[in-house]
Design a protein around this motif. Structure first.
Motif, PDB file in Angstrom:
ATOM      1  N   PHE A  17       0.851  -1.196   0.000  1.00 25.50           N
ATOM      2  CA  PHE A  17       0.000   0.000   0.000  1.00 25.50           C
ATOM      3  C   PHE A  17       0.880   1.237   0.000  1.00 25.50           C
ATOM      4  CE2 PHE A  17      -2.228  -3.366   2.162  1.00 25.50           C
ATOM      5  CZ  PHE A  17      -3.540  -3.257   1.732  1.00 25.50           C
ATOM      6  N   ALA A  18       0.447   2.266  -0.725  1.00 31.94           N
ATOM      7  CA  ALA A  18       1.161   3.541  -0.659  1.00 31.94           C
ATOM      8  C   ALA A  18       1.031   4.071   0.773  1.00 31.94           C
ATOM      9  CB  ALA A  18       0.561   4.519  -1.660  1.00 31.94           C
ATOM     10  N   GLN A  19      -0.164   3.909   1.327  1.00 33.23           N
ATOM     11  CA  GLN A  19      -0.426   4.408   2.678  1.00 33.23           C
ATOM     12  C   GLN A  19      -1.578   3.584   3.252  1.00 33.23           C
ATOM     13  OE1 GLN A  19      -2.005   8.351   2.713  1.00 33.23           O
ATOM     14  NE2 GLN A  19      -1.461   8.686   4.855  1.00 33.23           N
ATOM     15  N   VAL A  25     -11.396   1.617   4.189  1.00 33.60           N
ATOM     16  CA  VAL A  25     -11.117   0.587   3.184  1.00 33.60           C
ATOM     17  C   VAL A  25      -9.843   1.008   2.449  1.00 33.60           C
ATOM     18  CG1 VAL A  25     -11.914  -0.498   1.060  1.00 33.60           C
ATOM     19  CG2 VAL A  25     -13.536  -0.031   2.908  1.00 33.60           C
ATOM     20  N   ASN A  26      -8.840   0.143   2.493  1.00 36.52           N
ATOM     21  CA  ASN A  26      -7.565   0.434   1.822  1.00 36.52           C
ATOM     22  C   ASN A  26      -7.392  -0.519   0.655  1.00 36.52           C
ATOM     23  OD1 ASN A  26      -5.877   2.293   3.877  1.00 36.52           O
ATOM     24  ND2 ASN A  26      -7.102   0.848   5.047  1.00 36.52           N
ATOM     25  N   ARG A  27      -7.024  -0.012  -0.505  1.00 35.34           N
ATOM     26  CA  ARG A  27      -6.840  -0.875  -1.676  1.00 35.34           C
ATOM     27  C   ARG A  27      -5.345  -1.085  -1.911  1.00 35.34           C
ATOM     28  NH1 ARG A  27     -11.378  -2.597  -2.770  1.00 35.34           N
ATOM     29  NH2 ARG A  27     -13.175  -1.227  -2.841  1.00 35.34           N
ATOM     30  N   SER A  28      -4.979  -2.371  -2.081  1.00 35.62           N
ATOM     31  CA  SER A  28      -3.552  -2.656  -2.239  1.00 35.62           C
ATOM     32  C   SER A  28      -3.092  -2.317  -3.651  1.00 35.62           C
ATOM     33  CB  SER A  28      -3.289  -4.131  -1.932  1.00 35.62           C
ATOM     34  OG  SER A  28      -3.558  -4.920  -3.044  1.00 35.62           O
ATOM     35  N   SER A  29      -1.786  -2.030  -3.771  1.00 32.75           N
ATOM     36  CA  SER A  29      -1.216  -1.763  -5.097  1.00 32.75           C
ATOM     37  C   SER A  29      -0.542  -3.009  -5.654  1.00 32.75           C
ATOM     38  CB  SER A  29      -0.218  -0.618  -5.001  1.00 32.75           C
ATOM     39  OG  SER A  29       0.770  -0.940  -4.043  1.00 32.75           O
ATOM     40  N   HIS A  95       2.627  -4.208   3.638  1.00 38.74           N
ATOM     41  CA  HIS A  95       3.843  -3.439   3.355  1.00 38.74           C
ATOM     42  C   HIS A  95       3.453  -2.020   2.967  1.00 38.74           C
ATOM     43  CE1 HIS A  95       5.950  -7.234   3.463  1.00 38.74           C
ATOM     44  NE2 HIS A  95       5.074  -7.725   2.604  1.00 38.74           N
ATOM     45  N   SER A  96       3.983  -1.079   3.713  1.00 37.63           N
ATOM     46  CA  SER A  96       3.702   0.328   3.427  1.00 37.63           C
ATOM     47  C   SER A  96       4.908   1.127   3.911  1.00 37.63           C
ATOM     48  CB  SER A  96       2.415   0.727   4.151  1.00 37.63           C
ATOM     49  OG  SER A  96       2.037   2.020   3.768  1.00 37.63           O
ATOM     50  N   ASP A  97       4.713   2.386   4.341  1.00 33.13           N
ATOM     51  CA  ASP A  97       5.881   3.106   4.881  1.00 33.13           C
ATOM     52  C   ASP A  97       6.450   2.360   6.090  1.00 33.13           C
ATOM     53  OD1 ASP A  97       3.425   3.714   5.890  1.00 33.13           O
ATOM     54  OD2 ASP A  97       3.900   5.775   6.439  1.00 33.13           O
ATOM     55  N   VAL A  98       5.585   1.732   6.864  1.00 33.15           N
ATOM     56  CA  VAL A  98       6.058   0.743   7.856  1.00 33.15           C
ATOM     57  C   VAL A  98       5.384  -0.585   7.530  1.00 33.15           C
ATOM     58  CG1 VAL A  98       6.526   2.324   9.774  1.00 33.15           C
ATOM     59  CG2 VAL A  98       4.232   1.398   9.490  1.00 33.15           C
ATOM     60  N   ASP A  99       6.025  -1.696   7.902  1.00 29.75           N
ATOM     61  CA  ASP A  99       5.438  -3.017   7.655  1.00 29.75           C
ATOM     62  C   ASP A  99       4.652  -3.469   8.881  1.00 29.75           C
ATOM     63  OD1 ASP A  99       6.567  -3.029   5.200  1.00 29.75           O
ATOM     64  OD2 ASP A  99       8.177  -4.448   5.683  1.00 29.75           O
ATOM     65  N   THR A 100       3.517  -4.115   8.643  1.00 28.93           N
ATOM     66  CA  THR A 100       2.700  -4.648   9.745  1.00 28.93           C
ATOM     67  C   THR A 100       2.407  -6.120   9.464  1.00 28.93           C
ATOM     68  OG1 THR A 100       1.648  -2.478   9.956  1.00 28.93           O
ATOM     69  CG2 THR A 100       0.537  -4.339  11.033  1.00 28.93           C
ATOM     70  N   ASP A 101       2.687  -6.982  10.430  1.00 26.29           N
ATOM     71  CA  ASP A 101       2.406  -8.410  10.274  1.00 26.29           C
ATOM     72  C   ASP A 101       1.184  -8.780  11.109  1.00 26.29           C
ATOM     73  OD1 ASP A 101       4.725  -8.459   8.873  1.00 26.29           O
ATOM     74  OD2 ASP A 101       5.856  -9.699  10.293  1.00 26.29           O
ATOM     75  N   LEU A 102       0.239  -9.464  10.498  1.00 22.27           N
ATOM     76  CA  LEU A 102      -0.910  -9.993  11.238  1.00 22.27           C
ATOM     77  C   LEU A 102      -0.782 -11.508  11.203  1.00 22.27           C
ATOM     78  CD1 LEU A 102      -3.603  -7.683   9.548  1.00 22.27           C
ATOM     79  CD2 LEU A 102      -2.450  -7.295  11.726  1.00 22.27           C
ATOM     80  N   ASN A 103      -0.273 -12.085  12.281  1.00 16.67           N
ATOM     81  CA  ASN A 103       0.018 -13.520  12.292  1.00 16.67           C
ATOM     82  C   ASN A 103      -1.060 -14.301  13.041  1.00 16.67           C
ATOM     83  OD1 ASN A 103       2.306 -12.929  10.899  1.00 16.67           O
ATOM     84  ND2 ASN A 103       3.736 -13.506  12.502  1.00 16.67           N
ATOM     85  N   ALA A 104      -1.515 -15.384  12.421  1.00 15.46           N
ATOM     86  CA  ALA A 104      -2.572 -16.212  13.027  1.00 15.46           C
ATOM     87  C   ALA A 104      -1.955 -17.300  13.914  1.00 15.46           C
ATOM     88  CB  ALA A 104      -3.404 -16.843  11.920  1.00 15.46           C
ATOM     89  N   ASN A 105      -2.784 -17.930  14.737  1.00 14.73           N
ATOM     90  CA  ASN A 105      -2.285 -18.978  15.637  1.00 14.73           C
ATOM     91  C   ASN A 105      -2.063 -20.313  14.943  1.00 14.73           C
ATOM     92  OD1 ASN A 105      -2.033 -17.723  18.132  1.00 14.73           O
ATOM     93  ND2 ASN A 105      -4.260 -17.736  18.385  1.00 14.73           N
TER      94      ASN A 105
END
Ligand SMILES: Nc1ncnc2c1ncn2[C@@H]1O[C@H](COP(=O)(O)OP(=O)(O)OP(=O)(O)O)[C@@H](O)[C@H]1O
Ligand SMILES: [Mg+2]
Length: 299
Positions: A17-19, A25-29, A95-105
């Motif tokens: 994502f750019a941002q 609602v965010n649309r991925s690039s 992945h954007s200006d910072v990366d965020t991980d959403l990890n499942a169990n």
């Protein structure tokens, strides 16, 4: 044969994502998928290096089918235990200006499935290698790696361990062929700050005394230190390049080390360092072309 164990494999769904605006609602690039888990990463890089391996672990549901297909497409054979309930997890990586991980169990693993995995180790033979890499999911007993080590201890099977704290130290009495902590993990094991290479060397030496044959300490862009099974010390500086994504550099290094180990420890360390660098300098794991290019760049 090299067997890698991935207890809680995952499909990583990556989106750019750019941002990202939370609550909207965010649309991925762009999107791409990785099939992963530390053991599978090692298998994938071994395949790049022309070394056959078999991926063990647990999969479940339709996502488990997809994961197995993806792993096979990387040139790795699979012998997963199929769970009757739940689904292999999908981790979402933003992945954007910072990366965020959403990890499942991931799915629950019951006693029957655990027995099935242990039974699979009975076909391992003298000269085989087992890679135990990564953390242990909450539904499994914490001593699962020890159970595997104990079960194969009647044969001449090489153990390679890349795990944290007591997951690593509990295997030392089984004389693993190689353990590969990074500096943070080494520091965590001994509860002390590592300020220079001498501190790293002292702790590595301690792990050898506790039972490891080879201790390979990866130090990110600081290179790697190997204390080999004769107690000889080898250091190799990291390759120079632009780090793009260092996740999986350690798994790539372990694969390189194992692939090169029969040609001497200097070569194993070189191949490991090149694989680690190739992973760090690219978006995904190390591929053969990039590894060769780094080795060929040496004077
Ligand atoms: N920024 C970098 N530049 C050059 N080489 C690197 C870089 N990061 C990693 N490497 C190479 O890869 C090896 C392993 O990296 P690192 O120590 O980061 O492993 P790790 O922390 O176990 O990684 P992971 O657990 O995410 O796979 C290093 O010893 C080095 O040779
Ligand atoms: Mg690591």
């Amino acid at each position: 044969m090299i067997y890698t164990v991935t207890l809680n494999p995952a499909i990583d769904y990556n989106m750019s994502f750019a941002q990202i605006k939370p609550g909207e609602v965010n649309r991925s690039s762009g999107e791409y998928i990785n099939y992963g888990g530390k053991g599978i990463n090692v298998s994938a890089v071994l395949a790049q290096l022309g070394v056959k391996s078999s991926a063990l672990g647990f999969i479940a549901g339709g996502t488990g089918d997809e994961l197995e297909k993806g792993v096979r497409e990387m040139g790795v054979s699979c012998d997963f235990v199929r769970l009757t309930r739940g689904m292999t997890r999908i981790n979402v990586k933003l992945h954007s200006d910072v990366d965020t991980d959403l990890n499942a169990n991931g799915p629950d693993i019951d006693e029957d499935a655990l027995d099935e995995l242990l039974t699979k180790t009975d076909k391992m033979r003298d000269g085989d290698t087992v890679v135990l890499a990564g953390s242990v999911p909450a539904s499994l007993p914490r001593d699962i790696y020890v159970r595997i080590a104990r079960r194969i201890s009647d044969r001449d099977i090489r153990l390679a361990v890349d795990a944290e704290k007591e997951l690593l130290t509990s295997i030392l009495p089984y004389r693993p062929f190689v353990v590969k902590p990074n500096t943070d993990e080494l520091s965590g094991i001994f509860g002390r700050k590592l300020t220079d290479i001498n501190d790293v060397s002292e702790c590595a030496s301690e792990l050898r005394k506790m039972g490891a044959k080879n201790v390979l300490v990866s130090m990110g862009s600081g290179g790697a230190l190997l204390l080999d099974e004769d107690g000889k010390k080898h250091f190799r500086a990291a390759f120079i390049g632009t780090a793009v994504n260092t996740v999986g550099a350690g798994d790539s290094m372990l694969a390189g080390f194992l692939a090169g180990a029969d040609k001497g420890y200097d070569y194993a360390l070189l191949l490991g360092t090149a694989a680690g660098g190739a992973a760090a300098f690219s978006e995904g794991l190390a591929d053969k072309e990039d590894i060769d290019a780094l080795i060929n760049s040496l004077p």
